[in-house]
Design an enzyme around this catalytic site. Structure first.
Site, mmCIF file in Angstrom:
data_model
loop_
_atom_site.group_PDB
_atom_site.id
_atom_site.type_symbol
_atom_site.label_atom_id
_atom_site.label_comp_id
_atom_site.label_asym_id
_atom_site.label_seq_id
_atom_site.Cartn_x
_atom_site.Cartn_y
_atom_site.Cartn_z
ATOM 1 C CB SER A 117 9.613 -2.676 3.918
ATOM 2 O OG SER A 117 10.312 -2.357 2.733
ATOM 3 C CG HIS A 131 27.419 -3.483 -24.705
ATOM 4 N ND1 HIS A 131 27.572 -4.503 -23.791
ATOM 5 C CD2 HIS A 131 26.810 -4.046 -25.802
ATOM 6 C CE1 HIS A 131 27.081 -5.626 -24.297
ATOM 7 N NE2 HIS A 131 26.614 -5.387 -25.504
ATOM 8 N N GLY A 132 30.267 0.325 -23.817
ATOM 9 C CA GLY A 132 30.588 1.719 -24.076
ATOM 10 C C GLY A 132 29.351 2.532 -24.407
ATOM 11 N N GLY A 133 29.501 3.465 -25.334
ATOM 12 C CA GLY A 133 28.371 4.312 -25.712
ATOM 13 C C GLY A 133 27.205 3.512 -26.258
ATOM 14 C CD GLU A 165 -2.722 -1.248 2.532
ATOM 15 O OE1 GLU A 165 -3.488 -2.213 2.682
ATOM 16 O OE2 GLU A 165 -2.643 -0.297 3.351
ATOM 17 N N PRO A 166 0.328 2.412 -0.214
ATOM 18 C CG PRO A 166 -0.960 4.144 -1.123
ATOM 19 C CD PRO A 166 -1.048 2.726 -0.646
ATOM 20 C CB THR A 186 14.276 -2.885 -0.053
ATOM 21 O OG1 THR A 186 14.278 -2.866 1.390
ATOM 22 C CG2 THR A 186 13.048 -2.148 -0.568
ATOM 23 C CD GLU A 213 8.524 -10.574 -5.044
ATOM 24 O OE1 GLU A 213 7.778 -10.369 -4.073
ATOM 25 O OE2 GLU A 213 8.098 -10.930 -6.157
#
Length: 398
Positions: free
Chosen positions: A141, A352-354, A136-137, A379, A377
């Site tokens: 946790s 992979h660089g850029g 819920e908001p 933190t 699930e």
């Protein structure tokens, strides 16, 4: 020119190896590569949903009933096989590895034996795919803080409140909702009075008394995640699942955490495999960049961390299958595997660089999805708390 090397193929090692597991793993790997990956590459950039046709193919493979007993049409297998298949599917698209958790007998623990048996059969066939509404908001946790209220009215509960982070809610056949039916007494735990209700619904809509707003995410595409509001929703009392709402939710989270570790390994493995290919293709200074030692050592460390996390999740899944209490171990493997995946997929972008910072390569998707595994699930911080509380109890306040 030297032929490019293909990435090594993971296999089920002793003592977990069986011919049946080897066959299941190979089948899942082919399905992920041939059926899931092309769909992911097409739909993830558009934030598209997993097509029903692909879900039907998965159902035919038995993936929604891996842990459902064979007497109800499931594969009758355990956490080891469940996580093994999840790793293979997550290597292609984490959402597909996640949707199978909405089967596996979820939403079936009703009191009536005949009805439970029928729901289990539907779950195994992929005809009873759900959504889980826990958070819920103001209660993520801290699930003991759930405030969504279910008030008894004759043969029904009337549900009012709000749930957040409910993936697949609109497309689902049911929503499993954690609610509060009573306030805890003076000497009771804060979790007392919680219950789980089964909300049956039609696919593609919400029942009367439920409205939803999609949550726009940076990753984890494939199904829509919803913010739900309950305003007078009526749920039959017979649709209460189990008798221990909070305890059942915690038990479900234990399996979910090992499943998350397996998904994280699949994502990190995807980054390693993609890098092995890319480092042989990309040339700088008249050499493949894989010839440079700094790059080679980075890849070696990434691969070693993936293997380490896989061995750990296999061990913990085995403990679950033995029925041993392992709350500490599920927290440990979820913590280490997901943090590993976030870092290894980030390293994959770096190698992979850029090009890694574009949507032209899959490695950015691996990172976006892996980053979430450290959050849902429970933190990483919650996993640390669980582990620490079992290693080092706090002194009583004086």
């Amino acid at each position: 020119m030297t032929e490019p090397l293909e990435p090594p193929v993971p296999v089920v090692p002793p003592p977990y190896h069986t011919p049946e597991r080897e066959k299941l793993q190979a089948q899942a790997r082919r399905f992920a590569a041939e059926r899931v990956l092309p769909v992911a590459n097409e739909l993830d950039p558009a934030k598209g949903e997993i097509p029903r046709a692909l879900l039907d193919e998965m159902a035919a493979m038995g993936y929604f009933g891996i842990t459902v007993p064979a007497e109800y049409g499931g594969l009758g297998l355990g956490a080891v096989e469940y996580c093994m298949v999840a790793e293979e599917l997550a290597r292609a698209w984490m959402s597909v590895a996640s949707i199978i958790a909405r089967g596996q007998g979820a939403g079936t623990d009703v009191a009536d034996d005949a009805r439970r048996a029928e729901l289990l059969r539907r779950s195994a066939r992929g005809e009873w795919i759900g959504a889980i509404a826990l958070s819920e908001p103001d209660a993520g946790s801290d699930l003991a803080g759930v405030a969504t209220r279910a008030v008894r009215d004759g043969d029904h509960f009337v549900v009012t409140g709000q749930k957040r982070w409910t993936g697949n809610a609109k497309a689902a056949d049911f929503i499993q909702v954690l609610v509060r039916t009573a306030d805890p007494g003076p000497d009771e735990s804060r979790s007392a009075g919680l219950a789980t209700l089964l909300v049956e619904k039609e696919r593609g809509g919400f029942p009367e008394g439920v409205t939803g707003r999609p949550i726009d995410k940076i990753g984890y595409h494939g199904f829509v995640t919803w913010d739900l509001r309950f305003d007078g929703l009526r749920v039959p009392v017979a649709n209460q699942l189990g008798q221990r709402g909070f305890v059942d939710a915690q038990k479900w989270l234990g399996v979910a955490r090992v499943h998350t570790a397996a998904r994280a390994v699949g994502l990190a493995r995807a980054a390693v495999e993609d890098c092995i290919r890319y480092l042989q293709e990309r040339r700088q200074f008249e050499h493949p960049i894989g010839d440079f030692q700094a790059v080679r050592f980075k890849l070696a460390t990434m691969a070693a961390r993936v293997e380490q996390a896989r061995a750990f999740y296999q061990h913990v899944a085995h403990l679950l299958d033995l029925g041993q209490p392992c709350e500490r171990e599920t927290a440990m493997v979820k913590l280490l595997a997901t943090e590993m995946a976030a870092e290894v997929t980030g390293d994959g972008i770096q190698l992979h660089g850029g090009n890694g910072y574009t949507t032209e390569h899959q490695v950015e998707r691996h990172w976006r999805d892996a980053r979430l595994t450290t959050i849902f699930e429970g933190t990483s911080e919650i996993q640390m708390k669980i582990i620490a509380d079992r290693l080092l109890p706090r002194s009583p306040l004086g």
